[in-house]
Motif scaffolding. Structure first.
Motif, PDB file in Angstrom:
ATOM      1  N   CYS A  60       0.835  -1.202   0.000  1.00 11.64           N
ATOM      2  CA  CYS A  60       0.000   0.000   0.000  1.00 11.64           C
ATOM      3  C   CYS A  60       0.872   1.254   0.000  1.00 11.64           C
ATOM      4  CB  CYS A  60      -0.942   0.007   1.194  1.00 11.64           C
ATOM      5  SG  CYS A  60      -2.319  -1.131   1.003  1.00 11.64           S
ATOM      6  N   LYS A  61       1.971   1.221   0.734  1.00  6.53           N
ATOM      7  CA  LYS A  61       2.879   2.353   0.771  1.00  6.53           C
ATOM      8  C   LYS A  61       3.461   2.598  -0.620  1.00  6.53           C
ATOM      9  CE  LYS A  61       6.924   3.970   3.298  1.00  6.53           C
ATOM     10  NZ  LYS A  61       7.925   3.621   4.289  1.00  6.53           N
ATOM     11  N   ARG A  62       3.846   1.516  -1.290  1.00  8.36           N
ATOM     12  CA  ARG A  62       4.396   1.605  -2.640  1.00  8.36           C
ATOM     13  C   ARG A  62       3.349   2.132  -3.632  1.00  8.36           C
ATOM     14  NH1 ARG A  62       5.687  -3.445  -3.241  1.00  8.36           N
ATOM     15  NH2 ARG A  62       7.330  -3.299  -1.719  1.00  8.36           N
ATOM     16  N   LEU A  63       2.106   1.649  -3.507  1.00 10.07           N
ATOM     17  CA  LEU A  63       1.037   2.130  -4.382  1.00 10.07           C
ATOM     18  C   LEU A  63       0.830   3.633  -4.226  1.00 10.07           C
ATOM     19  CD1 LEU A  63      -1.626  -0.691  -4.057  1.00 10.07           C
ATOM     20  CD2 LEU A  63      -0.429  -0.012  -6.136  1.00 10.07           C
ATOM     21  N   ASN A  64       0.874   4.121  -2.995  1.00  4.35           N
ATOM     22  CA  ASN A  64       0.722   5.542  -2.738  1.00  4.35           C
ATOM     23  C   ASN A  64       1.875   6.330  -3.357  1.00  4.35           C
ATOM     24  OD1 ASN A  64      -0.561   7.846  -1.342  1.00  4.35           O
ATOM     25  ND2 ASN A  64       1.386   7.876  -0.270  1.00  4.35           N
ATOM     26  N   THR A  65       3.094   5.848  -3.173  1.00  8.00           N
ATOM     27  CA  THR A  65       4.265   6.517  -3.727  1.00  8.00           C
ATOM     28  C   THR A  65       4.185   6.557  -5.244  1.00  8.00           C
ATOM     29  OG1 THR A  65       5.575   5.744  -1.867  1.00  8.00           O
ATOM     30  CG2 THR A  65       6.786   6.527  -3.771  1.00  8.00           C
ATOM     31  N   ASN A  66       3.801   5.444  -5.854  1.00  2.12           N
ATOM     32  CA  ASN A  66       3.683   5.404  -7.313  1.00  2.12           C
ATOM     33  C   ASN A  66       2.624   6.384  -7.807  1.00  2.12           C
ATOM     34  OD1 ASN A  66       5.638   3.460  -7.378  1.00  2.12           O
ATOM     35  ND2 ASN A  66       4.234   1.752  -7.617  1.00  2.12           N
ATOM     36  N   ALA A  67       1.506   6.472  -7.094  1.00  9.95           N
ATOM     37  CA  ALA A  67       0.443   7.396  -7.488  1.00  9.95           C
ATOM     38  C   ALA A  67       0.935   8.845  -7.419  1.00  9.95           C
ATOM     39  CB  ALA A  67      -0.778   7.212  -6.599  1.00  9.95           C
ATOM     40  N   GLN A  68       1.684   9.161  -6.372  1.00  4.64           N
ATOM     41  CA  GLN A  68       2.227  10.510  -6.237  1.00  4.64           C
ATOM     42  C   GLN A  68       3.211  10.816  -7.361  1.00  4.64           C
ATOM     43  OE1 GLN A  68       3.871  10.445  -2.292  1.00  4.64           O
ATOM     44  NE2 GLN A  68       2.024  11.316  -1.393  1.00  4.64           N
ATOM     45  N   GLN A  69       4.046   9.827  -7.698  1.00  5.69           N
ATOM     46  CA  GLN A  69       5.007  10.030  -8.781  1.00  5.69           C
ATOM     47  C   GLN A  69       4.297  10.217 -10.118  1.00  5.69           C
ATOM     48  OE1 GLN A  69       7.553   6.624  -8.401  1.00  5.69           O
ATOM     49  NE2 GLN A  69       8.952   7.672  -7.025  1.00  5.69           N
TER      50      GLN A  69
END
Length: 140
Positions: A60-69
Motif C-alpha cells: 500500500c505504501k508503494r502504491l501511494n508513492t507510485n500514485a504521487q510520482q
C-alpha cells in the motif's frame, strides 16, 4: 505511602514517591504504543506500533508513492501554452534546474533571462528587489 494501581497488571500496590508499576517485571512488560488506523489505500483497519505509520503494508505504501510520482510526472509534462500557466501550474512542482531548462527550451529564453524570470517568480510574495548580475530586475 499511597496506594496505586499498576497499569500493566491492574493490581493495587503501595507506592512510594515515583512508583508507577508494582514490580520491575510489570515495568518491563509495559504495553508499547499501539494504535488502530485505517489504510488510506485499501481501507483495511490495522494496528501499528509506531505513531507515524500510515499504511497497512509495504504494498500500500508503494502504491501511494507510485500514485504521487504519476501525478508529479503528469503535471511535469503537461502542455502549457502560456508563460503565466507555466508559473502558476508547473513551476511550483519543478526544481530550479528543470524550470530553467523548460524556460530555455520551450519558451526560447536565453539562460540569463530564464534565471532572471525564475528569481522574480520565486521572490514574488516577499516584496523583494531581486539583483542578478548587479542589475535590479523586478519589484513586487
Amino acid at each position: 505511602m499511597v496506594t496505586g494501581v499498576c497499569p500493566t497488571c491492574g493490581r493495587e500496590f503501595t507506592k512510594n514517591y515515583k512508583a508507577t508499576y508494582c514490580s520491575k517485571k510489570c515495568a518491563k512488560n509495559t504495553p508499547k504504543f499501539r494504535a488502530t488506523r485505517i489504510c488510506p489505500i485499501c481501507n483495511k483497519e490495522f494496528i501499528t506500533k509506531y505513531p507515524s505509520t500510515k499504511f497497512c503494508s509495504e504494498d500500500c505504501k508503494r502504491l501511494n508513492t507510485n500514485a504521487q510520482q504519476r501525478e508529479r510526472t503528469k503535471i511535469k509534462y503537461k502542455k502549457t501554452s502560456t508563460l503565466e500557466e507555466f508559473w502558476n501550474k508547473e513551476a511550483p512542482i519543478l526544481g530550479k534546474g528543470e524550470a530553467l531548462r523548460k524556460l530555455e527550451n520551450k519558451f526560447k529564453m536565453s539562460p540569463e533571462k530564464a534565471e532572471i524570470d525564475y528569481e522574480c517568480w520565486r521572490n514574488r510574495y516577499r516584496g523583494v528587489l531581486v539583483v542578478v548580475k548587479k542589475v535590479i530586475i523586478c519589484i513586487y
